[in-house]
Write a protein that holds these residues in place. Structure first.
Motif: not given
Length: 413
Positions: A281-285
Protein backbone atom coordinates in the motif's frame (compact mmCIF):
# COMPACT_ATOMS: atom_id res chain seq x y z
CA UNK A 1 26.57 15.17 -18.38
CA UNK A 2 23.33 13.74 -19.69
CA UNK A 3 24.24 10.38 -18.11
CA UNK A 4 24.13 11.99 -14.68
CA UNK A 5 21.00 13.99 -15.45
CA UNK A 6 18.38 11.51 -14.16
CA UNK A 7 20.22 11.03 -10.86
CA UNK A 8 20.83 14.73 -10.17
CA UNK A 9 17.38 15.96 -11.14
CA UNK A 10 15.61 13.04 -9.43
CA UNK A 11 17.33 13.83 -6.10
CA UNK A 12 16.61 17.54 -6.57
CA UNK A 13 12.90 16.81 -7.02
CA UNK A 14 12.96 14.90 -3.72
CA UNK A 15 14.43 17.88 -1.83
CA UNK A 16 12.58 20.66 -3.65
CA UNK A 17 9.68 22.54 -2.08
CA UNK A 18 6.52 22.06 -4.09
CA UNK A 19 3.75 24.46 -4.93
CA UNK A 20 1.29 21.65 -4.33
CA UNK A 21 1.59 20.72 -0.64
CA UNK A 22 -0.68 17.73 -1.18
CA UNK A 23 2.11 16.08 -3.19
CA UNK A 24 4.51 16.56 -0.27
CA UNK A 25 1.95 15.04 2.08
CA UNK A 26 1.54 11.96 -0.13
CA UNK A 27 5.33 11.60 -0.38
CA UNK A 28 5.63 11.73 3.42
CA UNK A 29 2.79 9.24 3.79
CA UNK A 30 4.49 6.84 1.39
CA UNK A 31 7.76 7.11 3.27
CA UNK A 32 6.10 6.60 6.66
CA UNK A 33 4.09 3.66 5.32
CA UNK A 34 7.22 1.91 4.09
CA UNK A 35 9.01 2.66 7.36
CA UNK A 36 6.12 1.29 9.45
CA UNK A 37 5.62 -1.79 7.29
CA UNK A 38 9.30 -2.75 7.25
CA UNK A 39 9.79 -2.11 10.99
CA UNK A 40 6.68 -4.03 12.06
CA UNK A 41 7.45 -6.91 9.70
CA UNK A 42 10.99 -7.28 11.08
CA UNK A 43 9.69 -7.11 14.66
CA UNK A 44 6.87 -9.60 14.18
CA UNK A 45 9.01 -12.12 12.29
CA UNK A 46 11.67 -11.85 15.01
CA UNK A 47 9.06 -12.60 17.69
CA UNK A 48 7.75 -15.57 15.69
CA UNK A 49 11.34 -16.79 15.28
CA UNK A 50 11.72 -16.43 19.04
CA UNK A 51 8.65 -18.58 19.70
CA UNK A 52 9.94 -21.15 17.21
CA UNK A 53 13.38 -21.22 18.85
CA UNK A 54 11.98 -21.48 22.38
CA UNK A 55 9.72 -24.33 21.31
CA UNK A 56 12.70 -26.21 19.90
CA UNK A 57 15.16 -25.57 22.73
CA UNK A 58 13.01 -25.36 25.87
CA UNK A 59 9.76 -27.23 25.34
CA UNK A 60 11.19 -29.87 23.02
CA UNK A 61 14.26 -29.99 25.27
CA UNK A 62 12.00 -31.32 28.02
CA UNK A 63 9.79 -33.43 25.77
CA UNK A 64 11.49 -36.53 24.29
CA UNK A 65 12.03 -36.51 20.56
CA UNK A 66 10.77 -40.10 20.46
CA UNK A 67 9.54 -42.81 22.81
CA UNK A 68 9.66 -46.58 22.38
CA UNK A 69 7.23 -48.70 24.40
CA UNK A 70 5.99 -52.28 24.59
CA UNK A 71 2.81 -53.75 25.96
CA UNK A 72 3.37 -54.66 29.60
CA UNK A 73 6.58 -52.59 29.77
CA UNK A 74 10.18 -53.24 28.77
CA UNK A 75 11.94 -55.82 30.91
CA UNK A 76 15.42 -56.07 29.40
CA UNK A 77 15.60 -52.36 28.60
CA UNK A 78 19.41 -52.11 28.99
CA UNK A 79 19.98 -54.42 26.02
CA UNK A 80 17.42 -52.56 23.91
CA UNK A 81 18.98 -49.22 24.85
CA UNK A 82 22.36 -50.54 23.73
CA UNK A 83 20.91 -51.47 20.35
CA UNK A 84 19.15 -48.14 19.86
CA UNK A 85 22.11 -45.96 20.78
CA UNK A 86 24.09 -47.60 17.98
CA UNK A 87 21.74 -46.12 15.41
CA UNK A 88 23.15 -43.18 13.47
CA UNK A 89 20.52 -40.61 14.47
CA UNK A 90 20.10 -41.64 18.13
CA UNK A 91 22.39 -39.65 20.46
CA UNK A 92 20.81 -40.45 23.82
CA UNK A 93 18.58 -43.09 25.48
CA UNK A 94 16.98 -43.06 28.92
CA UNK A 95 14.38 -45.29 30.63
CA UNK A 96 11.18 -43.87 32.11
CA UNK A 97 7.96 -44.71 33.87
CA UNK A 98 5.04 -42.31 33.41
CA UNK A 99 2.10 -42.07 35.76
CA UNK A 100 -0.77 -39.61 35.54
CA UNK A 101 -1.99 -38.54 38.95
CA UNK A 102 -3.13 -35.77 41.23
CA UNK A 103 -0.98 -34.04 43.84
CA UNK A 104 -2.55 -32.83 47.06
CA UNK A 105 -1.02 -30.57 49.71
CA UNK A 106 -2.62 -28.28 52.27
CA UNK A 107 -6.04 -28.57 50.69
CA UNK A 108 -4.72 -27.70 47.20
CA UNK A 109 -5.05 -30.23 44.39
CA UNK A 110 -3.44 -30.26 40.94
CA UNK A 111 -3.19 -32.93 38.28
CA UNK A 112 0.24 -33.67 36.79
CA UNK A 113 2.24 -36.21 34.85
CA UNK A 114 4.83 -37.84 37.09
CA UNK A 115 7.80 -39.24 35.20
CA UNK A 116 10.09 -41.75 36.87
CA UNK A 117 13.64 -41.17 35.62
CA UNK A 118 17.14 -42.43 36.25
CA UNK A 119 19.27 -39.34 37.02
CA UNK A 120 22.30 -41.06 35.47
CA UNK A 121 20.64 -41.29 32.04
CA UNK A 122 18.18 -38.37 32.07
CA UNK A 123 20.75 -35.73 31.08
CA UNK A 124 21.13 -37.52 27.73
CA UNK A 125 17.54 -36.80 26.68
CA UNK A 126 16.40 -33.75 28.71
CA UNK A 127 17.55 -30.25 29.65
CA UNK A 128 15.88 -30.34 33.07
CA UNK A 129 19.23 -30.46 34.85
CA UNK A 130 20.05 -27.01 33.45
CA UNK A 131 16.83 -25.46 34.75
CA UNK A 132 16.74 -26.51 38.39
CA UNK A 133 15.85 -23.58 40.64
CA UNK A 134 16.41 -25.57 43.82
CA UNK A 135 17.69 -29.05 44.44
CA UNK A 136 19.05 -31.51 41.90
CA UNK A 137 17.98 -34.62 40.03
CA UNK A 138 20.64 -36.48 42.00
CA UNK A 139 18.41 -36.04 45.07
CA UNK A 140 16.00 -38.57 43.55
CA UNK A 141 17.45 -41.48 45.52
CA UNK A 142 15.66 -44.87 45.29
CA UNK A 143 13.50 -45.61 48.30
CA UNK A 144 13.41 -42.05 49.66
CA UNK A 145 10.30 -41.13 47.63
CA UNK A 146 11.50 -37.68 46.63
CA UNK A 147 9.88 -35.66 43.87
CA UNK A 148 10.94 -32.67 41.73
CA UNK A 149 8.08 -30.31 40.84
CA UNK A 150 7.68 -27.60 38.20
CA UNK A 151 7.74 -24.09 39.64
CA UNK A 152 4.11 -23.32 38.73
CA UNK A 153 2.94 -26.69 40.05
CA UNK A 154 4.75 -26.07 43.35
CA UNK A 155 3.23 -22.57 43.56
CA UNK A 156 -0.28 -23.89 42.90
CA UNK A 157 0.16 -26.52 45.60
CA UNK A 158 1.72 -23.99 47.96
CA UNK A 159 4.77 -26.15 48.70
CA UNK A 160 8.54 -25.76 48.64
CA UNK A 161 11.61 -27.93 49.07
CA UNK A 162 11.25 -30.15 52.12
CA UNK A 163 7.43 -30.13 52.13
CA UNK A 164 5.34 -33.25 51.76
CA UNK A 165 2.82 -33.88 49.00
CA UNK A 166 0.42 -36.75 48.41
CA UNK A 167 0.10 -38.34 44.98
CA UNK A 168 -3.21 -39.95 44.10
CA UNK A 169 -3.01 -42.27 41.07
CA UNK A 170 -6.11 -43.35 39.10
CA UNK A 171 -5.85 -46.99 40.18
CA UNK A 172 -7.63 -48.70 43.02
CA UNK A 173 -6.21 -50.99 45.68
CA UNK A 174 -8.46 -53.81 46.85
CA UNK A 175 -8.15 -54.49 50.56
CA UNK A 176 -10.21 -56.45 53.10
CA UNK A 177 -11.72 -53.13 54.13
CA UNK A 178 -12.87 -52.31 50.59
CA UNK A 179 -11.61 -50.57 47.47
CA UNK A 180 -9.38 -47.56 48.09
CA UNK A 181 -7.54 -45.23 45.72
CA UNK A 182 -3.79 -45.70 45.63
CA UNK A 183 -1.95 -42.95 47.51
CA UNK A 184 1.70 -42.24 48.16
CA UNK A 185 3.45 -39.52 50.13
CA UNK A 186 6.43 -37.78 48.50
CA UNK A 187 8.93 -35.22 49.77
CA UNK A 188 9.65 -32.26 47.52
CA UNK A 189 13.41 -32.33 46.92
CA UNK A 190 13.69 -29.85 44.05
CA UNK A 191 11.92 -27.31 41.85
CA UNK A 192 12.60 -26.66 38.16
CA UNK A 193 11.52 -23.88 35.81
CA UNK A 194 11.76 -23.80 32.02
CA UNK A 195 9.35 -20.89 31.57
CA UNK A 196 6.78 -23.05 29.78
CA UNK A 197 3.45 -24.72 30.51
CA UNK A 198 5.40 -27.83 31.50
CA UNK A 199 6.18 -26.04 34.78
CA UNK A 200 2.54 -26.47 35.80
CA UNK A 201 1.89 -30.10 34.89
CA UNK A 202 5.13 -32.06 35.13
CA UNK A 203 6.98 -33.73 38.02
CA UNK A 204 9.93 -36.12 38.29
CA UNK A 205 10.58 -38.98 40.70
CA UNK A 206 13.09 -41.82 40.85
CA UNK A 207 12.35 -44.56 38.35
CA UNK A 208 12.60 -47.36 40.94
CA UNK A 209 10.05 -45.62 43.17
CA UNK A 210 7.69 -45.22 40.22
CA UNK A 211 8.19 -48.88 39.24
CA UNK A 212 7.04 -49.83 42.74
CA UNK A 213 4.08 -47.45 42.60
CA UNK A 214 3.02 -48.70 39.15
CA UNK A 215 3.69 -52.34 40.14
CA UNK A 216 5.92 -52.95 37.12
CA UNK A 217 8.56 -54.96 38.93
CA UNK A 218 11.88 -54.66 37.05
CA UNK A 219 10.19 -53.43 33.86
CA UNK A 220 10.13 -49.81 32.73
CA UNK A 221 7.41 -47.99 30.84
CA UNK A 222 9.64 -47.34 27.84
CA UNK A 223 12.73 -45.60 26.50
CA UNK A 224 13.05 -41.91 25.69
CA UNK A 225 15.24 -41.04 22.70
CA UNK A 226 17.21 -37.92 21.81
CA UNK A 227 17.86 -37.55 18.07
CA UNK A 228 20.38 -35.44 16.18
CA UNK A 229 17.54 -33.90 14.14
CA UNK A 230 14.14 -33.45 15.77
CA UNK A 231 12.48 -33.06 12.36
CA UNK A 232 13.56 -36.61 11.51
CA UNK A 233 11.75 -37.95 14.59
CA UNK A 234 8.71 -39.32 12.76
CA UNK A 235 10.75 -41.14 10.12
CA UNK A 236 13.28 -42.49 12.62
CA UNK A 237 10.59 -43.66 15.04
CA UNK A 238 8.81 -45.62 12.32
CA UNK A 239 12.11 -47.16 11.21
CA UNK A 240 12.94 -48.23 14.78
CA UNK A 241 9.52 -49.82 15.35
CA UNK A 242 9.75 -51.67 12.02
CA UNK A 243 13.22 -52.98 12.93
CA UNK A 244 12.16 -54.10 16.42
CA UNK A 245 9.15 -56.02 15.09
CA UNK A 246 5.70 -56.77 16.56
CA UNK A 247 4.95 -55.87 20.15
CA UNK A 248 6.66 -52.48 20.07
CA UNK A 249 5.13 -49.07 19.44
CA UNK A 250 6.69 -45.66 19.04
CA UNK A 251 5.66 -42.03 19.53
CA UNK A 252 7.45 -38.84 18.59
CA UNK A 253 7.16 -35.22 19.69
CA UNK A 254 4.75 -34.36 16.87
CA UNK A 255 2.01 -36.30 18.71
CA UNK A 256 2.11 -33.90 21.67
CA UNK A 257 3.50 -30.62 20.27
CA UNK A 258 3.41 -31.00 16.49
CA UNK A 259 0.24 -28.93 16.08
CA UNK A 260 1.77 -26.08 18.07
CA UNK A 261 4.90 -26.05 15.92
CA UNK A 262 2.88 -26.15 12.70
CA UNK A 263 0.64 -23.34 13.98
CA UNK A 264 3.67 -21.14 14.65
CA UNK A 265 5.04 -21.79 11.16
CA UNK A 266 1.68 -21.04 9.51
CA UNK A 267 1.16 -17.91 11.60
CA UNK A 268 4.61 -16.69 10.63
CA UNK A 269 3.85 -17.09 6.92
CA UNK A 270 0.38 -15.54 7.16
CA UNK A 271 1.54 -12.57 9.25
CA UNK A 272 4.41 -11.97 6.83
CA UNK A 273 1.94 -12.01 3.94
CA UNK A 274 -0.48 -9.62 5.66
CA UNK A 275 2.20 -7.17 6.73
CA UNK A 276 3.67 -7.20 3.23
CA UNK A 277 0.33 -5.68 2.16
CA UNK A 278 1.22 -2.63 4.30
CA UNK A 279 4.42 -2.24 2.30
CA UNK A 280 2.50 -2.73 -0.95
CA UNK A 281 0.00 0.00 0.00
CA UNK A 282 2.85 2.37 0.86
CA UNK A 283 4.52 1.56 -2.44
CA UNK A 284 1.25 2.22 -4.27
CA UNK A 285 1.21 5.65 -2.67
CA UNK A 286 4.48 6.30 -4.47
CA UNK A 287 2.60 5.77 -7.74
CA UNK A 288 0.14 8.51 -6.75
CA UNK A 289 2.97 10.81 -5.69
CA UNK A 290 4.89 10.42 -8.93
CA UNK A 291 1.81 10.73 -11.13
CA UNK A 292 1.03 14.09 -9.51
CA UNK A 293 4.68 15.16 -9.79
CA UNK A 294 4.68 14.29 -13.48
CA UNK A 295 1.54 16.39 -13.97
CA UNK A 296 3.12 19.24 -12.00
CA UNK A 297 6.38 19.08 -13.98
CA UNK A 298 5.05 18.94 -17.55
CA UNK A 299 6.82 22.16 -18.51
CA UNK A 300 10.13 21.06 -16.96
CA UNK A 301 9.97 17.73 -18.78
CA UNK A 302 9.25 19.48 -22.12
CA UNK A 303 12.21 21.82 -21.66
CA UNK A 304 14.51 18.92 -20.82
CA UNK A 305 13.37 17.10 -23.94
CA UNK A 306 14.08 20.16 -26.13
CA UNK A 307 17.68 20.43 -24.88
CA UNK A 308 18.43 16.80 -25.69
CA UNK A 309 17.14 14.62 -22.86
CA UNK A 310 15.97 11.24 -24.13
CA UNK A 311 12.75 9.52 -23.02
CA UNK A 312 14.96 7.06 -21.16
CA UNK A 313 16.58 9.90 -19.20
CA UNK A 314 13.17 11.38 -18.34
CA UNK A 315 12.03 7.98 -17.17
CA UNK A 316 15.17 7.64 -15.04
CA UNK A 317 14.48 10.96 -13.27
CA UNK A 318 11.20 9.73 -11.82
CA UNK A 319 12.53 6.24 -11.09
CA UNK A 320 15.31 7.88 -9.05
CA UNK A 321 12.83 10.11 -7.24
CA UNK A 322 10.56 7.19 -6.34
CA UNK A 323 13.46 5.00 -5.26
CA UNK A 324 14.87 7.81 -3.11
CA UNK A 325 11.54 8.11 -1.26
CA UNK A 326 11.39 4.33 -0.86
CA UNK A 327 15.00 3.84 0.22
CA UNK A 328 14.73 6.51 2.93
CA UNK A 329 11.60 4.85 4.31
CA UNK A 330 13.15 1.37 4.08
CA UNK A 331 16.39 2.40 5.85
CA UNK A 332 14.53 4.09 8.71
CA UNK A 333 12.20 1.08 8.98
CA UNK A 334 15.09 -1.40 9.03
CA UNK A 335 16.88 0.59 11.75
CA UNK A 336 13.73 0.85 13.88
CA UNK A 337 12.77 -2.79 13.29
CA UNK A 338 16.20 -4.15 14.24
CA UNK A 339 16.29 -1.95 17.33
CA UNK A 340 12.86 -3.13 18.47
CA UNK A 341 13.60 -6.79 17.67
CA UNK A 342 16.75 -6.70 19.83
CA UNK A 343 15.08 -4.99 22.80
CA UNK A 344 11.41 -6.05 22.73
CA UNK A 345 11.88 -8.76 25.39
CA UNK A 346 13.41 -6.29 27.85
CA UNK A 347 10.79 -3.65 27.00
CA UNK A 348 7.93 -6.05 27.69
CA UNK A 349 9.53 -7.20 30.95
CA UNK A 350 9.89 -3.55 31.98
CA UNK A 351 6.22 -2.84 31.22
CA UNK A 352 5.16 -5.97 33.13
CA UNK A 353 7.27 -4.96 36.12
CA UNK A 354 6.08 -1.33 36.03
CA UNK A 355 2.35 -2.09 35.86
CA UNK A 356 2.38 -5.44 37.67
CA UNK A 357 0.82 -7.37 34.79
CA UNK A 358 1.78 -10.44 32.79
CA UNK A 359 1.06 -10.56 29.07
CA UNK A 360 1.80 -14.27 28.64
CA UNK A 361 0.55 -16.66 31.30
CA UNK A 362 2.28 -20.06 31.21
CA UNK A 363 -1.04 -21.66 32.20
CA UNK A 364 -2.45 -20.45 28.87
CA UNK A 365 0.57 -20.14 26.57
CA UNK A 366 3.47 -22.55 26.28
CA UNK A 367 5.97 -19.93 27.52
CA UNK A 368 5.61 -17.09 30.02
CA UNK A 369 7.65 -14.37 28.29
CA UNK A 370 7.93 -12.75 24.88
CA UNK A 371 10.96 -14.10 23.01
CA UNK A 372 12.63 -12.44 20.03
CA UNK A 373 15.24 -13.84 17.68
CA UNK A 374 16.47 -11.64 14.83
CA UNK A 375 17.29 -13.55 11.65
CA UNK A 376 19.34 -11.53 9.17
CA UNK A 377 17.97 -13.61 6.31
CA UNK A 378 14.50 -12.29 7.17
CA UNK A 379 15.81 -8.73 7.19
CA UNK A 380 17.38 -9.26 3.78
CA UNK A 381 14.17 -10.74 2.35
CA UNK A 382 12.08 -7.87 3.75
CA UNK A 383 14.42 -5.23 2.33
CA UNK A 384 14.49 -6.98 -1.06
CA UNK A 385 10.67 -7.24 -1.15
CA UNK A 386 10.19 -3.59 -0.13
CA UNK A 387 12.76 -2.38 -2.66
CA UNK A 388 11.22 -4.50 -5.41
CA UNK A 389 7.72 -3.17 -4.73
CA UNK A 390 9.07 0.38 -4.65
CA UNK A 391 10.87 -0.05 -7.97
CA UNK A 392 7.78 -1.51 -9.63
CA UNK A 393 5.73 1.42 -8.33
CA UNK A 394 7.97 3.92 -10.13
CA UNK A 395 7.68 2.35 -13.59
CA UNK A 396 4.21 3.50 -14.62
CA UNK A 397 4.60 7.20 -13.64
CA UNK A 398 8.08 7.26 -15.19
CA UNK A 399 6.71 5.74 -18.39
CA UNK A 400 3.98 8.41 -18.50
CA UNK A 401 6.60 11.14 -18.09
CA UNK A 402 8.69 9.70 -20.92
CA UNK A 403 5.69 9.85 -23.30
CA UNK A 404 5.12 13.59 -22.86
CA UNK A 405 5.50 15.45 -26.19
CA UNK A 406 7.39 18.79 -25.81
CA UNK A 407 5.51 20.48 -28.69
CA UNK A 408 2.11 19.88 -27.14
CA UNK A 409 3.19 21.21 -23.73
CA UNK A 410 5.14 24.28 -24.93
CA UNK A 411 2.46 25.30 -27.46
CA UNK A 412 0.54 27.10 -24.74
CA UNK A 413 3.51 28.38 -22.72
Amino acid sequence: MLDRLPFLIGLRYVRAKRRNHFISFISLTSMLGLMLGVAVLILVLSVMNGFDHELRTRVLGMVPHAKIEARGGLTDWQALAGRLVQRERVIGVAPYVEQQGMFSAGGNNKGAMVTGVDPEYESQVSIIGNHMQRGSLDDLVPGEWNVVLGSLLARQLGVGVGDRVTLLVPEASITPGGVFPRLKRFTVSGIFSVGADLDSNLAYANIEDMQTLARLGDAVGGLRLELDDLFAASTETRAIVNDLGPGYRGFDWTFSHGNLFQAIQMEKRMIALLLTVIIAVAAFNIVSTLVMVVTDKHADIAILRTIGATPRSIMGIFVVQGLAIGIIGILIGVTAGIGLALTISELIRGVESLFGIQFLDANVYFISYLPSRLEWSDVGNIVAAAFGLTFLSTLYPAWRAARIQPAEVLRYE
